[in-house]
Scaffold this active site. Structure first.
Site, mmCIF file in Angstrom:
data_model
loop_
_atom_site.group_PDB
_atom_site.id
_atom_site.type_symbol
_atom_site.label_atom_id
_atom_site.label_comp_id
_atom_site.label_asym_id
_atom_site.label_seq_id
_atom_site.Cartn_x
_atom_site.Cartn_y
_atom_site.Cartn_z
ATOM 1 C CG HIS A 128 -5.830 -96.939 -7.736
ATOM 2 N ND1 HIS A 128 -5.622 -96.677 -6.267
ATOM 3 C CD2 HIS A 128 -4.540 -97.098 -8.196
ATOM 4 C CE1 HIS A 128 -4.166 -96.699 -5.904
ATOM 5 N NE2 HIS A 128 -3.711 -97.219 -7.083
ATOM 6 C CG ASP A 138 2.859 -100.976 -9.502
ATOM 7 O OD1 ASP A 138 4.067 -100.608 -9.938
ATOM 8 O OD2 ASP A 138 2.221 -100.310 -8.860
ATOM 9 C CB SER A 146 3.639 -91.723 -8.751
ATOM 10 O OG SER A 146 3.392 -91.718 -7.033
ATOM 11 C CB CYS A 147 -0.658 -89.803 -6.611
ATOM 12 S SG CYS A 147 0.196 -90.778 -5.022
#
Length: 417
Positions: free
Chosen positions: A193, A304, A357-358
Site C-alpha cells: 500500500h 478507488d 478502510s483502516c
C-alpha cells in the site's frame, strides 16, 4: 424469524478520519497529528479519532447479532459520504431503520436488505447505515439457518461453495519500512500500500516513490523466504497526476518507468490521478488501461476515488476503466451490493478487490471476508487498522476458519451423496 428489538452501542473505529484535502494541500505532520486548518466540511481538526456505532438485532431466541456502522478514513473526498457522525447515524437508525426491521423475515438476507435499506423521500440512507445494518442482517440469516455468512451469500446468489482462499492485501500506514518487513516475514500475498498521500512521500517527478518501490522489491528478495513472490500494490492518492500532470499518456509513461524498475514483479498502481469527476475518471482511466495493455506492460491500474457505489462500479467495469476495482465496502453501502459488485466485475472480466478502510472494526472485517470468499474476489484487504499484525490476523484467521467449515460441509455432502 422476526426481530424483537434493536440495540445501539457506541464504539471506536480502528484508526482515524483524515482531511484528505488539507493533507493534499500540504498539511505537515507533527508527531501523529496534522497541523493546519481543516478544508473538508465536517472536520474540526485534520485528524479525528474514528468512531463507530454498533447495531444489534435481538432475534426471537434472544440471541443478539451485530453489525458496525462507520465511515472511511478520507471521508468527504472523491465523492464519498461526509464525515461519520454517530449522533446522526443513531438518529437515522432509531427513527427510520428500526421500525422497518420489525417487519422482516430475518432468515432471508436479500429480502431483508431490500425491505429495510430503501430510500427515504428519494434520498438514500447514509451508506454507513446500509453497511452496518446489512452486516447484522447477514449474521441474523446465518444464525437462523445455522450456516456461515458465506453460505448465505452463495445460496441467495446461486453460487457454488468456494474451495479457494482469497489473496490478502496488507497496508503499511506511515510506518512503511517496519511494516513492509512484517508483511514479508508473514508472506503476505499483496503488499505494501505505502500510503503515498503527500508530495513529500511522492517526491519531485516521483523520484521518492520510485526509490521506495525498488526498496520494497529488494527487501522482499533479501528477507523473504525462498519462493515468496508477492504482488506489489501501491496507493499513490492521485499524486502521479498532481506531479506529472493529467495527460494519460504522461501518466502511463511514468507508470511503465516504475514497472521497469521491478521487472520481476506485477505492479498495481492505485489512484494514479483524480480527474475531478466520475465521468472524467472513467474516460481517462479507460485510456490509461488501453495504453498499458497496448504496450504489454505488467503494470495494472486500480481505481478507488470516484468509484464508490455499485452504480459507479458498474460504469467503470463496463468501460474497462481499470484492471482492478476497489470495492470499498463502507462506500458501497449494503454488503449485498458488495457481493453484486464482485460478480459484476467478474462478468466484465475486470479484477475485483474487496477493500474498505483502516477505520473499520473487527466485525465489519470478518463480514467482508465472507463476502470475498463466497464471491471469490481477486483479493481482499487486511483490515481494520494500520498495524499489519492485527488486521492480517483478523482477516486471515477468519478466512481459514471459514474454509475449514466449508470443507467439512463439502465432505459431509459428498459422503451423503
Amino acid at each position: 424469524m422476526h426481530i424483537k428489538d434493536v440495540l445501539l452501542a457506541r464504539g471506536n473505529g480502528a484508526f482515524f478520519y483524515d482531511d484528505q484535502a488539507a493533507i493534499r494541500a500540504g498539511a505537515a505532520l507533527d508527531g501523529f497529528i496534522y497541523v493546519g486548518e481543516p478544508i473538508t466540511p465536517g472536520f474540526k481538526s485534520l485528524r479525528v479519532p474514528a468512531s463507530s456505532l454498533s447495531v444489534g438485532l435481538v432475534l426471537a431466541d434472544d440471541i443478539v447479532v451485530w453489525g458496525d456502522t462507520m465511515g472511511v478514513q478520507y471521508a468527504g473526498a472523491g465523492g464519498r459520504d461526509p464525515l461519520f457522525d454517530p449522533n446522526e447515524i443513531s438518529d437515522v437508525t432509531s427513527r427510520v431503520v428500526a421500525p422497518r426491521l420489525f417487519d422482516v423475515d430475518a432468515s432471508r438476507f436479500l429480502d431483508s436488505c431490500a425491505n429495510v435499506l430503501y430510500p427515504v423521500e428519494h434520498q438514500r440512507l447514509p451508506l454507513a447505515v446500509e453497511y452496518g445494518v446489512s452486516q447484522a442482517l447477514l449474521r441474523a440469516a446465518a444464525h437462523l439457518q445455522r450456516k456461515t455468512m458465506a453460505e448465505i451469500i452463495c445460496a441467495e446468489f446461486g453460487l457454488q461453495l468456494p474451495t479457494c482462499r482469497v489473496p490478502i492485501y496488507c497496508q503499511s500506514g506511515d510506518s512503511r519500512e517496519i511494516n513492509v518487513d512484517k508483511m514479508i516475514l508473514k508472506a503476505v500475498d499483496v503488499l505494501p500500500h505505502g500510503l503515498i498521500n503527500s508530495r513529500q512521500k511522492f517526491g519531485v517527478a516521483g523520484q521518492t516513490f520510485m526509490e521506495f518501490v525498488k526498496w520494497v522489491a529488494a527487501r522482499t528478495r533479501q528477507i523473504g523466504r525462498p519462493g515468496y513472490h508477492p504482488l506489489l500494490h501501491f496507493d499513490v492518492y492521485g499524486w502521479i497526476g498532481e506531479e506529472i500532470g493529467l495527460e494519460p499518456q504522461s501518466i502511463a509513461d511514468f507508470i511503465c518507468k516504475v514497472a521497469d524498475t521491478v521487472p520481476d514483479f506485477t505492479l498495481n498502481i492505485e489512484s494514479p490521478a483524480d480527474f475531478g469527476s466520475t465521468q472524467a475518471q472513467i474516460e481517462n482511466y479507460a485510456r490509461l488501461v488501453s495504453i498499458l495493455d497496448d504496450r504489454g506492460s505488467s503494470a495494472r491500474i486500480v481505481v478507488d476515488e470516484r468509484c464508490n457505489t455499485l452504480e459507479d462500479i458498474r460504469l467503470f467495469a463496463e468501460a474497462k476503466a481499470a484492471h482492478l476495482i476497489q470495492i470499498k465496502t463502507p462506500d458501497v453501502g449494503s454488503l449485498a451490493d458488495t457481493a453484486r459488485a464482485v460478480l459484476l466485475c467478474k462478468e466484465n472480466k475486470v479484477g475485483a478487490y474487496v477493500g474498505g478502510s483502516c477505520t473499520e472494526t473487527d466485525l465489519s472485517a470478518q463480514a467482508s471476508v465472507h463476502i470475498s470468499v463466497a464471491t471469490q474476489a481477486d483479493m481482499m484487504l487486511a483490515k481494520p487498522g494500520m498495524g499489519v499484525d492485527e488486521a492480517f490476523s483478523i482477516v486471515g484467521n477468519e478466512q481459514n476458519r471459514l474454509l475449514a467449515v466449508l470443507n467439512r460441509r463439502r465432505a459431509r455432502n459428498e459422503n451423503v451423496g
